[in-house]
Each structure stands twice: as C-alpha cells, then as structure tokens.
Motif scaffolding. Structure first.
Motif, PDB file in Angstrom:
ATOM      1  N   ASP A 120     -72.528  12.464 133.222  1.00 41.94           N
ATOM      2  CA  ASP A 120     -73.786  12.182 132.529  1.00 41.94           C
ATOM      3  C   ASP A 120     -74.963  12.651 133.371  1.00 41.94           C
ATOM      4  O   ASP A 120     -75.912  13.271 132.851  1.00 41.94           O
ATOM      5  N   ILE A 121     -74.929  12.346 134.656  1.00 44.19           N
ATOM      6  CA  ILE A 121     -76.000  12.795 135.548  1.00 44.19           C
ATOM      7  C   ILE A 121     -75.973  14.319 135.680  1.00 44.19           C
ATOM      8  O   ILE A 121     -77.018  14.974 135.693  1.00 44.19           O
ATOM      9  N   ALA A 122     -74.770  14.886 135.754  1.00 48.42           N
ATOM     10  CA  ALA A 122     -74.642  16.336 135.866  1.00 48.42           C
ATOM     11  C   ALA A 122     -75.232  17.034 134.641  1.00 48.42           C
ATOM     12  O   ALA A 122     -75.935  18.039 134.767  1.00 48.42           O
ATOM     13  N   CYS A 123     -74.960  16.503 133.454  1.00 50.90           N
ATOM     14  CA  CYS A 123     -75.506  17.098 132.220  1.00 50.90           C
ATOM     15  C   CYS A 123     -77.023  17.018 132.201  1.00 50.90           C
ATOM     16  O   CYS A 123     -77.703  17.978 131.820  1.00 50.90           O
ATOM     17  N   ALA A 124     -77.564  15.875 132.611  1.00 53.76           N
ATOM     18  CA  ALA A 124     -79.015  15.713 132.633  1.00 53.76           C
ATOM     19  C   ALA A 124     -79.650  16.683 133.628  1.00 53.76           C
ATOM     20  O   ALA A 124     -80.703  17.284 133.349  1.00 53.76           O
ATOM     21  N   GLU A 125     -79.019  16.857 134.783  1.00 49.19           N
ATOM     22  CA  GLU A 125     -79.562  17.781 135.783  1.00 49.19           C
ATOM     23  C   GLU A 125     -79.461  19.223 135.308  1.00 49.19           C
ATOM     24  O   GLU A 125     -80.385  20.025 135.522  1.00 49.19           O
ATOM     25  N   LEU A 126     -78.371  19.566 134.635  1.00 49.23           N
ATOM     26  CA  LEU A 126     -78.232  20.927 134.113  1.00 49.23           C
ATOM     27  C   LEU A 126     -79.334  21.228 133.101  1.00 49.23           C
ATOM     28  O   LEU A 126     -79.942  22.307 133.125  1.00 49.23           O
ATOM     29  N   ARG A 127     -79.595  20.272 132.217  1.00 49.56           N
ATOM     30  CA  ARG A 127     -80.671  20.485 131.235  1.00 49.56           C
ATOM     31  C   ARG A 127     -82.010  20.668 131.939  1.00 49.56           C
ATOM     32  O   ARG A 127     -82.828  21.513 131.543  1.00 49.56           O
ATOM     33  N   ARG A 128     -82.262  19.889 132.983  1.00 48.84           N
ATOM     34  CA  ARG A 128     -83.513  20.005 133.726  1.00 48.84           C
ATOM     35  C   ARG A 128     -83.610  21.365 134.422  1.00 48.84           C
ATOM     36  O   ARG A 128     -84.683  21.998 134.450  1.00 48.84           O
ATOM     37  N   VAL A 129     -82.488  21.811 134.963  1.00 50.04           N
ATOM     38  CA  VAL A 129     -82.443  23.100 135.651  1.00 50.04           C
ATOM     39  C   VAL A 129     -82.839  24.230 134.719  1.00 50.04           C
ATOM     40  O   VAL A 129     -83.613  25.128 135.098  1.00 50.04           O
ATOM     41  N   ARG A 130     -82.334  24.192 133.505  1.00 46.92           N
ATOM     42  CA  ARG A 130     -82.634  25.274 132.559  1.00 46.92           C
ATOM     43  C   ARG A 130     -83.979  25.066 131.868  1.00 46.92           C
ATOM     44  O   ARG A 130     -84.800  25.982 131.791  1.00 46.92           O
ATOM     45  N   ARG A 131     -84.220  23.875 131.372  1.00 42.01           N
ATOM     46  CA  ARG A 131     -85.426  23.625 130.574  1.00 42.01           C
ATOM     47  C   ARG A 131     -86.693  23.597 131.432  1.00 42.01           C
ATOM     48  O   ARG A 131     -87.691  24.249 131.101  1.00 42.01           O
ATOM     49  N   ASP A 132     -86.655  22.866 132.537  1.00 47.00           N
ATOM     50  CA  ASP A 132     -87.869  22.618 133.315  1.00 47.00           C
ATOM     51  C   ASP A 132     -88.034  23.570 134.501  1.00 47.00           C
ATOM     52  O   ASP A 132     -89.148  24.016 134.779  1.00 47.00           O
ATOM     53  N   LEU A 133     -86.942  23.857 135.200  1.00 51.95           N
ATOM     54  CA  LEU A 133     -87.044  24.702 136.388  1.00 51.95           C
ATOM     55  C   LEU A 133     -86.915  26.187 136.067  1.00 51.95           C
ATOM     56  O   LEU A 133     -87.366  27.029 136.840  1.00 51.95           O
ATOM     57  N   GLY A 134     -86.257  26.511 134.970  1.00 45.27           N
ATOM     58  CA  GLY A 134     -86.116  27.916 134.594  1.00 45.27           C
ATOM     59  C   GLY A 134     -85.110  28.686 135.419  1.00 45.27           C
ATOM     60  O   GLY A 134     -85.087  29.919 135.372  1.00 45.27           O
ATOM     61  N   LEU A 135     -84.263  27.984 136.172  1.00 40.94           N
ATOM     62  CA  LEU A 135     -83.196  28.671 136.905  1.00 40.94           C
ATOM     63  C   LEU A 135     -82.137  29.151 135.909  1.00 40.94           C
ATOM     64  O   LEU A 135     -81.936  28.530 134.859  1.00 40.94           O
ATOM     65  N   PRO A 136     -81.446  30.243 136.214  1.00 39.23           N
ATOM     66  CA  PRO A 136     -80.522  30.812 135.222  1.00 39.23           C
ATOM     67  C   PRO A 136     -79.277  29.990 134.951  1.00 39.23           C
ATOM     68  O   PRO A 136     -78.645  30.158 133.908  1.00 39.23           O
ATOM     69  N   TYR A 164     -79.370  25.465 126.138  1.00 38.89           N
ATOM     70  CA  TYR A 164     -80.478  26.355 126.495  1.00 38.89           C
ATOM     71  C   TYR A 164     -80.002  27.740 126.922  1.00 38.89           C
ATOM     72  O   TYR A 164     -80.806  28.576 127.340  1.00 38.89           O
ATOM     73  N   GLY A 165     -78.689  27.966 126.828  1.00 47.13           N
ATOM     74  CA  GLY A 165     -78.131  29.165 127.412  1.00 47.13           C
ATOM     75  C   GLY A 165     -78.012  28.948 128.905  1.00 47.13           C
ATOM     76  O   GLY A 165     -78.898  28.355 129.522  1.00 47.13           O
ATOM     77  N   CYS A 166     -76.937  29.394 129.515  1.00 42.55           N
ATOM     78  CA  CYS A 166     -76.717  29.079 130.927  1.00 42.55           C
ATOM     79  C   CYS A 166     -75.714  30.056 131.522  1.00 42.55           C
ATOM     80  O   CYS A 166     -74.736  30.435 130.870  1.00 42.55           O
ATOM     81  N   HIS A 167     -75.971  30.447 132.761  1.00 40.72           N
ATOM     82  CA  HIS A 167     -75.007  31.245 133.508  1.00 40.72           C
ATOM     83  C   HIS A 167     -74.245  30.325 134.438  1.00 40.72           C
ATOM     84  O   HIS A 167     -74.842  29.481 135.112  1.00 40.72           O
ATOM     85  N   ILE A 168     -72.931  30.464 134.480  1.00 42.99           N
ATOM     86  CA  ILE A 168     -72.099  29.620 135.333  1.00 42.99           C
ATOM     87  C   ILE A 168     -71.205  30.498 136.199  1.00 42.99           C
ATOM     88  O   ILE A 168     -70.390  31.267 135.678  1.00 42.99           O
ATOM     89  N   MET A 169     -71.390  30.392 137.506  1.00 44.89           N
ATOM     90  CA  MET A 169     -70.480  31.052 138.438  1.00 44.89           C
ATOM     91  C   MET A 169     -69.301  30.113 138.716  1.00 44.89           C
ATOM     92  O   MET A 169     -69.497  28.969 139.123  1.00 44.89           O
ATOM     93  N   LEU A 170     -68.109  30.592 138.462  1.00 45.08           N
ATOM     94  CA  LEU A 170     -66.894  29.822 138.735  1.00 45.08           C
ATOM     95  C   LEU A 170     -66.387  30.258 140.109  1.00 45.08           C
ATOM     96  O   LEU A 170     -65.755  31.302 140.260  1.00 45.08           O
ATOM     97  N   LEU A 329     -82.890  33.465 125.918  1.00 48.31           N
ATOM     98  CA  LEU A 329     -82.278  32.277 125.325  1.00 48.31           C
ATOM     99  C   LEU A 329     -83.094  31.033 125.633  1.00 48.31           C
ATOM    100  O   LEU A 329     -83.350  30.185 124.751  1.00 48.31           O
ATOM    101  N   ARG A 330     -83.508  30.887 126.882  1.00 44.68           N
ATOM    102  CA  ARG A 330     -84.304  29.718 127.268  1.00 44.68           C
ATOM    103  C   ARG A 330     -85.635  29.696 126.543  1.00 44.68           C
ATOM    104  O   ARG A 330     -86.080  28.658 126.063  1.00 44.68           O
ATOM    105  N   ALA A 331     -86.264  30.862 126.449  1.00 48.19           N
ATOM    106  CA  ALA A 331     -87.569  30.930 125.768  1.00 48.19           C
ATOM    107  C   ALA A 331     -87.450  30.526 124.308  1.00 48.19           C
ATOM    108  O   ALA A 331     -88.299  29.808 123.770  1.00 48.19           O
TER     109      ALA A 331
END
Length: 337
Positions: A120-136, A164-170, A329-331
C-alpha cells in the motif's frame, strides 16, 4: 546524445542511513580506514563515485555521455527493509533524485525506489513519483519475476504503475523476507555476477513474455538488464523445445520485442547478437556505473559490427523515444479534465 540507461546511486540520504545500521545493508569503516559497503554478497570499497553526483557528472563529461539514468540501488536490499524504517528514507531519496534532475538541467534522470515491505505504501509512493515528482519510474528486484506466481504478488503495484505510465527496471535483487542463496564453493564473483546473473535475467524475460503482464499493464515499460541475459544465445533452443514438445504452441519469440534492454557491462559481440534478435530499437546504452567504469559507447557500441543507424539507435534514440513517451503519458494523465 549519449544516454546511459543503467547506473546506480547511493546518495540522497542513504549514506547516513546505511552508516547507522548494524547489519547489512550497511556502511562501515575498516581498521585500515577504508569505507566499505556490506551487502548480501560481501563487501566492496565505497568511493565518492557511489554517492557524489558531481563525480558522476565529471565522469559523464569525460566519456561524452550527455544523460544518465541514476537508479535507487535495488540490488542492495534497502527497499526490502521494514517499511516503518525505510519508507521515509526512500521518499526523501526520491525527492533528492527529482532535484538532481533540475540541478543538472536534465542530464541526471532518476529511477526511484519504493518500500516493498508494504505494498500500500509502495503504491502510494509510486503514484507520487510519477504524478508529483515526474520521475520516469522505479526499479524492482527481479526475483519477484522468477515465476508467474511470484509476479502475481506485485499486481497491485503494477496496476498503480499503469495509471500514469511508468518505466520499471527489473534488476537482480531479492524479495522481501528472502535469504541470499548459498554462496558457490569457488569462483564466487564469476559464478554469481556473470553466469548466475545472466541466467536470472533470462528467467525474468521469460516470465514477462509468457504471462499476461505486458497486455494487462500496457502503459508500463519493462527494462531487462544486460541484454536479456542468455536469451540472444538460447532463443533457438527455446523455439526447438516448443517445436518438438508443444508443436501447436510456438515459442513467442516475437514478444521479446515488447521489452526494453540495456547493454550494461557487456561488449560488442553480445550487442551484435542482441541487435539481431531484439532489434536496435529495443536496446539502450548501459554502463552499470559506478560498479563498472568502462565507457559503454567506446567499449560496446563503437567496435560492434552494426550499421551506423543501429549504433545511433542504441546510443540514444531508443532511450530518448522511451523517455519522451513516458513524459507524454504522464502529461495526458495529469492534465485536468
């Protein structure tokens, strides 16, 4: 442009956090005065290159790199610690990454971490990373993708990434609560850091193309490190297995082109094989800096028997197109109405 899409960064408050820890992952100073990082596979000297962005930028200028993707150090295992301990640290680190992008005029591109102990915390942080911080996007430990069932445990996080669209390095790394595997009896560095690592990258790619993940989360781009491991050399055997044992279900080799790859720590011969299988438009430059310090362009791309167009594609065009798509995608998602 020359865009390095695989490097790691231990700054942004991680140094202080790791110095305060008593068990790995942690930083300690040996009796000889050398600071070392204590991780699951042993210790290594911890130089300024690991945490000083100015050292990174100077090295980039020296090698002619114009942009570098700095990732949360996923293989370290800090993102597996109890969320109550590490979530604030990761959040501050992600803020720092975003600021580095501003301060470097976009030369440094941050790939965030998330606290995997609490989804739950991870999902919230991911949304913040994309929506608010604009990191890829984010980096995830690849052991979550060693099987179809293991990948299913991260579906809530992948659904959040799709918003928001997201890049994930595995990237090679353990799961929460997972102990490191037994160390080999000999040749540890070669067996773990080359043979086992390349095999694990192939396992991850296999999970991705044989599951529904690519179809279920179309706004997520998945990066497989090290050219997909052994895949450029064993795909014909995979096809043969399907042809002889499952003749009605051909091996879906073409789905490998729905993933992205980097050439970190590999050379021209491996790059040539990967381009033939995957296409230059799915492959990106990668260094694995500061663990490896070779200039990835002169070391891997220049000597490769590729066309000038293919070399340009690997050097910057694939990464630039991917990053531009993520920004679009984010825009779209962040535009009111």
């Amino acid at each position: 442009m020359r865009i390095d899409m695989h490097s790691h960064y231990y700054g942004g408050g991680l140094v202080e956090t790791l110095r305060a820890r008593k068990s790995h992952p942690r930083l300690r100073t040996r009796t000889d005065g050398v600071t070392v990082m204590s991780a699951m596979n042993g210790e290594f000297p911890f130089t300024d290159a690991y945490h000083d962005p100015q050292v990174c930028l100077a090295e980039m200028r020296k090698q002619g790199l114009t942009h570098r993707l700095l990732t949360f150090p996923g293989a370290l295992g800090a993102d597996l610690l109890p969320a109550t301990e590490i979530a604030p640290v990761i959040s501050a680190f992600n803020d720092h990454l975003a600021q580095l992008g501003i301060d470097s005029d976009g030369a440094l591109i941050g790939l965030a971490g998330v606290p995997l102990d609490d989804l739950d915390i991870a999902c919230a942080e991911l949304r913040r990373v994309r929506r608010d911080l604009g990191l890829p996007g984010i980096i995830l430990p690849s052991n979550y993708f060693n099987s179809l069932a293991e990948a299913d445990t991260l579906r809530p996080l992948l659904a959040a990434a799709n918003e928001y669209g997201c890049h994930i390095m595995l990237h090679p790394g353990l799961k929460v609560g997972q102990n490191p595997p037994p160390r080999p009896a000999d040749l540890t560095q070669y067996r773990l850091s080359a043979v086992e690592l390349q095999s694990s990258a192939s396992q991850v790619a296999l999970t991705m193309i044989m599951s529904d993940l690519l179809d279920s989360y179309p706004a997520v781009s998945f990066q497989i490190v090290n050219l997909g491991g052994t895949l450029p050399f064993i795909f014909e055997r995979l096809e043969s297995i399907a042809r002889h044992r499952n003749p009605d279900v051909p091996f879906p080799t073409q789905r490998l082109r729905r993933l992205w790859y980097d050439c970190a720590s590999l050379g021209p011969r491996a790059l040539e094989a990967a381009v033939k299988l995957l296409g230059a438009d799915r492959i990106m430059l990668g260094s694995d800096y500061p663990i490896f310090t070779d200039d990835p362009y002169t070391h891997a791309v220049v000597p490769a028997a590729l066309t000038a167009e293919e070399k340009e594609q690997v050097t910057w065009k694939t990464a630039n197109a991917l990053l531009s798509h993520l920004s679009e995608l984010r825009a779209q998602k962040c535009t009111p109405g």
